[in-house]
Design a protein around this motif. Structure first.
Motif, PDB file in Angstrom:
ATOM      1  N   ILE A 236       2.436   1.743   8.154  1.00  0.00           N
ATOM      2  CA  ILE A 236       2.470   1.298   9.549  1.00  0.00           C
ATOM      3  C   ILE A 236       3.302   2.248  10.393  1.00  0.00           C
ATOM      4  CG2 ILE A 236       3.232  -0.567  11.075  1.00  0.00           C
ATOM      5  CD1 ILE A 236       2.500  -2.528   8.862  1.00  0.00           C
ATOM      6  N   ALA A 237       4.382   2.784   9.810  1.00  0.00           N
ATOM      7  CA  ALA A 237       5.213   3.754  10.535  1.00  0.00           C
ATOM      8  C   ALA A 237       4.405   5.002  10.884  1.00  0.00           C
ATOM      9  CB  ALA A 237       6.436   4.132   9.699  1.00  0.00           C
TER      10      ALA A 237
ATOM     11  N   TRP B 145      11.085   2.767  -4.274  1.00  0.00           N
ATOM     12  CA  TRP B 145      10.656   2.505  -2.904  1.00  0.00           C
ATOM     13  C   TRP B 145      10.605   3.749  -2.012  1.00  0.00           C
ATOM     14  CZ3 TRP B 145      13.435   3.557   1.403  1.00  0.00           C
ATOM     15  CH2 TRP B 145      14.815   3.699   1.277  1.00  0.00           C
TER      16      TRP B 145
ATOM     17  N   HIS C 171       3.767  -0.240   2.580  1.00  0.00           N
ATOM     18  CA  HIS C 171       3.148  -0.745   3.805  1.00  0.00           C
ATOM     19  C   HIS C 171       3.995  -0.411   5.035  1.00  0.00           C
ATOM     20  CE1 HIS C 171      -0.116  -2.631   1.730  1.00  0.00           C
ATOM     21  NE2 HIS C 171       0.690  -3.358   0.981  1.00  0.00           N
ATOM     22  N   GLY C 172       5.319  -0.380   4.857  1.00  0.00           N
ATOM     23  CA  GLY C 172       6.184   0.033   5.960  1.00  0.00           C
ATOM     24  C   GLY C 172       5.927   1.480   6.348  1.00  0.00           C
TER      25      GLY C 172
ATOM     26  N   LEU D  39      -2.055  -5.815   7.726  1.00  0.00           N
ATOM     27  CA  LEU D  39      -1.137  -6.306   6.692  1.00  0.00           C
ATOM     28  C   LEU D  39      -1.686  -7.471   5.850  1.00  0.00           C
ATOM     29  CD1 LEU D  39       2.591  -6.259   7.860  1.00  0.00           C
ATOM     30  CD2 LEU D  39       1.560  -5.142   5.882  1.00  0.00           C
TER      31      LEU D  39
ATOM     32  N   PHE E 206       7.370   4.621   0.293  1.00  0.00           N
ATOM     33  CA  PHE E 206       7.422   4.858   1.732  1.00  0.00           C
ATOM     34  C   PHE E 206       6.790   6.212   2.077  1.00  0.00           C
ATOM     35  CE2 PHE E 206       9.432   6.184   5.716  1.00  0.00           C
ATOM     36  CZ  PHE E 206       9.255   5.047   6.500  1.00  0.00           C
TER      37      PHE E 206
ATOM     38  N   LEU F 194       6.471  -3.295  -0.188  1.00  0.00           N
ATOM     39  CA  LEU F 194       6.918  -3.365   1.205  1.00  0.00           C
ATOM     40  C   LEU F 194       7.194  -1.974   1.774  1.00  0.00           C
ATOM     41  CD1 LEU F 194       9.299  -6.469   1.065  1.00  0.00           C
ATOM     42  CD2 LEU F 194       6.980  -6.351   2.008  1.00  0.00           C
ATOM     43  N   SER F 195       7.758  -1.088   0.953  1.00  0.00           N
ATOM     44  CA  SER F 195       8.053   0.263   1.437  1.00  0.00           C
ATOM     45  C   SER F 195       6.771   1.035   1.714  1.00  0.00           C
ATOM     46  CB  SER F 195       8.916   1.012   0.424  1.00  0.00           C
ATOM     47  OG  SER F 195       8.214   1.226  -0.790  1.00  0.00           O
TER      48      SER F 195
END
Length: 253
Positions: free
Chosen positions: A65-66, A140, A61-62, A186, A144, A58-59
């Motif tokens: 996208i960020a 994570w 992909h976050g 995603l 990120f 999740l980190s």
């Protein structure tokens, strides 16, 4: 009477914005096969981290996208700093053409967008060296950070989307377009990270890609039409105002 043209202009602006956001999401979704080819390896590797793999996934992909969102906002701000009508109209025509080009690219009917990948390879080399520090990913924050770097990888889909987002000429609008693009990627990327083979197979289906490619091409032509209508109306309104001023001067004279 002056309020009617302004209301019509606002309606056209809303239509263009909605078309852009919907097209951005569809573009990310349609690029599943391309995304899996470019980023599938790292996405699959994220599932090998044991108990912490979900947070790492999740980190990553976050961060990814960020990075899209931040770059879109910066480019939109830069493009919007030039307040010239001809520049604005020109960028909107470019947006329509880019949508058509990306639709053809997704459908494998035209590979012109691949030229952006070759140009971006020069930018990616120093970023790749930095991103190598976080491999293998152990937590994570590293995930990120790697995701943030991944937004600059030499991908024609990403770069053409960024160029298209910049045509919005507004930091917020451009950032939103890239956010929707990232959200569209995603499903394919999470399916790879989590090992969802059926979803991957569905997103790679030729029929789905052709459908979304067609929608992108139609959205491009729709954007061109709205831009033409807006430019034509603005020119007509300017001529009417000029004639009104000349008539007023004659009466006072």
């Amino acid at each position: 009477q002056q309020q009617r043209p302004q209301a019509a202009r606002r309606e056209r602006e809303k239509l263009i914005e909605l078309t852009q956001l919907g097209s951005a999401f569809a573009l990310g979704l349609a690029g599943a096969g391309h995304c899996l080819g470019m980023c599938g390896g790292i996405a699959a590797a994220l599932n090998l981290g044991g108990q912490r793999s979900s947070a790492v996934t999740l980190s990553y992909h976050g961060g990814r996208i960020a990075s899209y969102t931040l770059l879109g906002g910066l480019l939109g701000f830069a493009a919007g700093s030039i307040d010239i009508t001809a520049w604005t109209i020109g960028l909107r025509y470019l947006a329509g053409l880019l949508l058509i080009g990306m639709g053809l690219y997704i459908a494998d009917w035209w590979r012109g967008m691949a030229a952006l990948e070759r140009a971006g390879a020069v930018l990616w080399q120093p970023v790749q060296k930095v991103s190598g520090r976080w491999l293998p990913i152990r937590n994570w924050p590293q995930g990120f950070a790697l995701g943030l770097c991944w937004g600059l990888m030499p991908c024609g889909l990403i770069y053409s989307s960024l160029a298209w987002a910049a045509t919005a000429q507004n930091a917020t609008s451009s950032a939103l377009m890239m956010l929707f693009f990232g959200l569209g990627t995603l499903p394919a990327m999470l399916a790879t990270s989590l090992g969802a083979d059926r979803l991957q197979a569905f997103l790679r289906r030729r029929g789905l890609k052709l459908l979304i490619a067609l929608l992108l091409v139609l959205s491009g032509f729709w954007t061109l039409y709205l831009t033409f209508a807006h430019a034509n109306h603005s020119n007509h309104g300017g001529h009417e105002q000029h004639r009104s001023m000349d008539h007023s001067k004659m009466q006072h004279g």
